[in-house]
Motif scaffolding. Structure first.
Motif, PDB file in Angstrom:
ATOM      1  N   ALA A   6      10.516   4.593  27.639  1.00 19.91           N
ATOM      2  CA  ALA A   6       9.689   4.283  28.801  1.00 19.91           C
ATOM      3  C   ALA A   6       8.205   4.434  28.484  1.00 19.91           C
ATOM      4  O   ALA A   6       7.811   5.246  27.643  1.00 19.91           O
ATOM      5  CB  ALA A   6      10.062   5.203  29.964  1.00 19.91           C
ATOM      6  N   SER A   7       7.397   3.642  29.188  1.00 20.13           N
ATOM      7  CA  SER A   7       5.944   3.747  29.037  1.00 20.13           C
ATOM      8  C   SER A   7       5.253   2.898  30.087  1.00 20.13           C
ATOM      9  O   SER A   7       5.863   2.000  30.673  1.00 20.13           O
ATOM     10  CB  SER A   7       5.499   3.271  27.651  1.00 20.13           C
ATOM     11  N   TYR A   8       3.988   3.162  30.286  1.00 16.35           N
ATOM     12  CA  TYR A   8       3.130   2.233  31.008  1.00 16.35           C
ATOM     13  C   TYR A   8       2.890   1.046  30.074  1.00 16.35           C
ATOM     14  O   TYR A   8       2.904   1.204  28.845  1.00 16.35           O
ATOM     15  CB  TYR A   8       1.807   2.931  31.361  1.00 16.35           C
ATOM     16  N   PRO A   9       2.693  -0.168  30.611  1.00 20.83           N
ATOM     17  CA  PRO A   9       2.476  -1.336  29.736  1.00 20.83           C
ATOM     18  C   PRO A   9       1.333  -1.116  28.739  1.00 20.83           C
ATOM     19  O   PRO A   9       0.343  -0.454  29.049  1.00 20.83           O
ATOM     20  CB  PRO A   9       2.124  -2.452  30.732  1.00 20.83           C
ATOM     21  N   LEU A  87       9.683   6.157  37.370  1.00 19.57           N
ATOM     22  CA  LEU A  87      10.922   6.836  37.740  1.00 19.57           C
ATOM     23  C   LEU A  87      10.806   7.330  39.177  1.00 19.57           C
ATOM     24  O   LEU A  87      10.286   8.418  39.434  1.00 19.57           O
ATOM     25  CB  LEU A  87      11.180   8.017  36.790  1.00 19.57           C
ATOM     26  N   PHE A  88      11.271   6.494  40.103  1.00 17.33           N
ATOM     27  CA  PHE A  88      11.177   6.882  41.511  1.00 17.33           C
ATOM     28  C   PHE A  88      12.115   6.027  42.358  1.00 17.33           C
ATOM     29  O   PHE A  88      12.822   5.153  41.839  1.00 17.33           O
ATOM     30  CB  PHE A  88       9.723   6.782  41.987  1.00 17.33           C
ATOM     31  N   TYR A 106       9.353   9.059  26.314  1.00 15.45           N
ATOM     32  CA  TYR A 106       8.205   8.483  27.022  1.00 15.45           C
ATOM     33  C   TYR A 106       7.002   8.474  26.093  1.00 15.45           C
ATOM     34  O   TYR A 106       6.616   9.508  25.546  1.00 15.45           O
ATOM     35  CB  TYR A 106       7.868   9.269  28.288  1.00 15.45           C
ATOM     36  N   ILE A 107       6.410   7.296  25.912  1.00 20.75           N
ATOM     37  CA  ILE A 107       5.229   7.168  25.072  1.00 20.75           C
ATOM     38  C   ILE A 107       4.007   6.917  25.944  1.00 20.75           C
ATOM     39  O   ILE A 107       4.007   6.026  26.795  1.00 20.75           O
ATOM     40  CB  ILE A 107       5.413   6.066  23.996  1.00 20.75           C
ATOM     41  N   ASN A 160       2.777   6.504  36.808  1.00 22.15           N
ATOM     42  CA  ASN A 160       3.835   6.136  35.873  1.00 22.15           C
ATOM     43  C   ASN A 160       4.104   7.293  34.912  1.00 22.15           C
ATOM     44  O   ASN A 160       5.259   7.712  34.733  1.00 22.15           O
ATOM     45  CB  ASN A 160       3.433   4.873  35.099  1.00 22.15           C
ATOM     46  N   TYR A 161       3.047   7.805  34.333  1.00 21.96           N
ATOM     47  CA  TYR A 161       3.168   8.938  33.400  1.00 21.96           C
ATOM     48  C   TYR A 161       3.812  10.146  34.077  1.00 21.96           C
ATOM     49  O   TYR A 161       4.782  10.724  33.573  1.00 21.96           O
ATOM     50  CB  TYR A 161       1.780   9.293  32.857  1.00 21.96           C
ATOM     51  N   LYS A 162       3.313  10.534  35.238  1.00 25.31           N
ATOM     52  CA  LYS A 162       3.811  11.734  35.912  1.00 25.31           C
ATOM     53  C   LYS A 162       5.254  11.577  36.377  1.00 25.31           C
ATOM     54  O   LYS A 162       6.023  12.552  36.367  1.00 25.31           O
ATOM     55  CB  LYS A 162       2.898  12.091  37.089  1.00 25.31           C
TER      56      LYS A 162
END
Length: 281
Positions: A6-9, A87-88, A106-107, A160-162
């Motif tokens: 998973a990651s933000y774009p 993730l929600f 997660y990157i 996204n990160y949190k």
């Protein structure tokens, strides 16, 4: 069961995906773009086309996130999926659950370097890219035959990160892009060990193969391969049908040499807490 990559774009997800597919799905660590199909993206339109729902609203695929994953997991094999989803829950529908998820890699990347890649990929200005990254309800979606499929609520960079980093449901390995770039061997080996541990698998950690995968997936080689055969995940230019380069700047993407002081200040003010937590400030 699924392990999420998973990651933000534009945070290095594709590079880590290339390294993993090279190591896990080739005999000697060799790489070609076809191997990326072994680590598919989710949500992806193909996982929702067989539902009878008309998908008239952008967010309608959220209702089927879990059932689509249940179908994917029917053969009970370990799978790795790339996602930019936060993730929600949306409309009381969770992105995933304990029955379908084994763990998370997660990157995360310095947002001052993310913004330059966002600009290139989406062909927008720095101000527009910053607004993109700040938008709390930001989502990506795909429309096929008048049906909204593959809805991905990515939210803002910080949310996204949190959403992933603060989760307590699933084992998580947090990787900073900068660690992957500067300590590639150590970081990639750590990633493989994490997969082995949470999957309780017989995955062998072969140091020579790790080195070969890293060599095969160097930025220069990926860029050369894209120039030679193309890359179907690269964005299409707005004014033509040509594709932009996906592998664009590499190590030249250094915010210190690219961004204006005004944009730097705005990014640092917007994401101050998370950047301090991650050691970016």
């Amino acid at each position: 069961m699924i392990i999420w990559l998973a990651s933000y774009p534009k945070s290095g997800n594709t590079w880590l995906r290339a390294l993993l597919s090279s190591y896990l799905y080739s005999e000697n660590g060799s790489f070609n773009f076809n191997l990326l199909e072994k680590i598919d993206s989710f949500p992806n339109a193909k996982y929702f086309t067989n539902y009878q729902d008309k998908f008239e609203k952008v967010e309608d695929t959220a209702k089927y996130w879990i059932s689509a994953q249940e179908k994917i997991n029917k053969n009970k094999k370990l799978k790795i999926f790339k996602t930019h989803n936060a993730l929600f829950k949306i409309n009381n529908s969770s992105f995933t659950n304990n029955e379908n998820t084994l763990g998370v890699i997660y990157i995360v990347r310095d947002p001052r370097n993310v913004i330059t890649s966002i600009c290139n990929h989406y062909q927008i200005t720095y101000e527009q890219a910053l607004e993109f990254m700040k938008t709390k309800n930001k989502a990506l979606f795909f429309k096929q035959n008048n049906r909204f499929l593959a809805f991905q609520p990515i939210l803002s960079w910080s949310l996204n990160y949190k959403s992933w980093a603060e989760n307590i449901k699933y084992p998580i390995l947090l990787i900073k892009y900068e660690e992957l770039e500067n300590e590639t061997y150590f970081t990639f080996k750590k990633t493989l060990k994490f997969i082995k541990k949470i999957s309780n698998s017989s995955l062998k950690i072969n140091e020579q193969k790790i080195k070969e995968s890293i060599k095969e997936c160097e930025f220069g080689k990926l860029k050369e391969l894209e120039n030679k055969v193309g890359f179907n995940e690269a964005p299409i230019k707005k004014e033509s049908k040509e594709r932009l380069k996906f592998f664009n700047l590499g190590k030249k993407n250094n915010w210190k040499n690219i961004l204006s002081k005004n944009i730097i200040r705005k990014i640092e003010n917007e994401f101050k807490n998370e950047m301090e937590e991650l050691g970016y400030l």
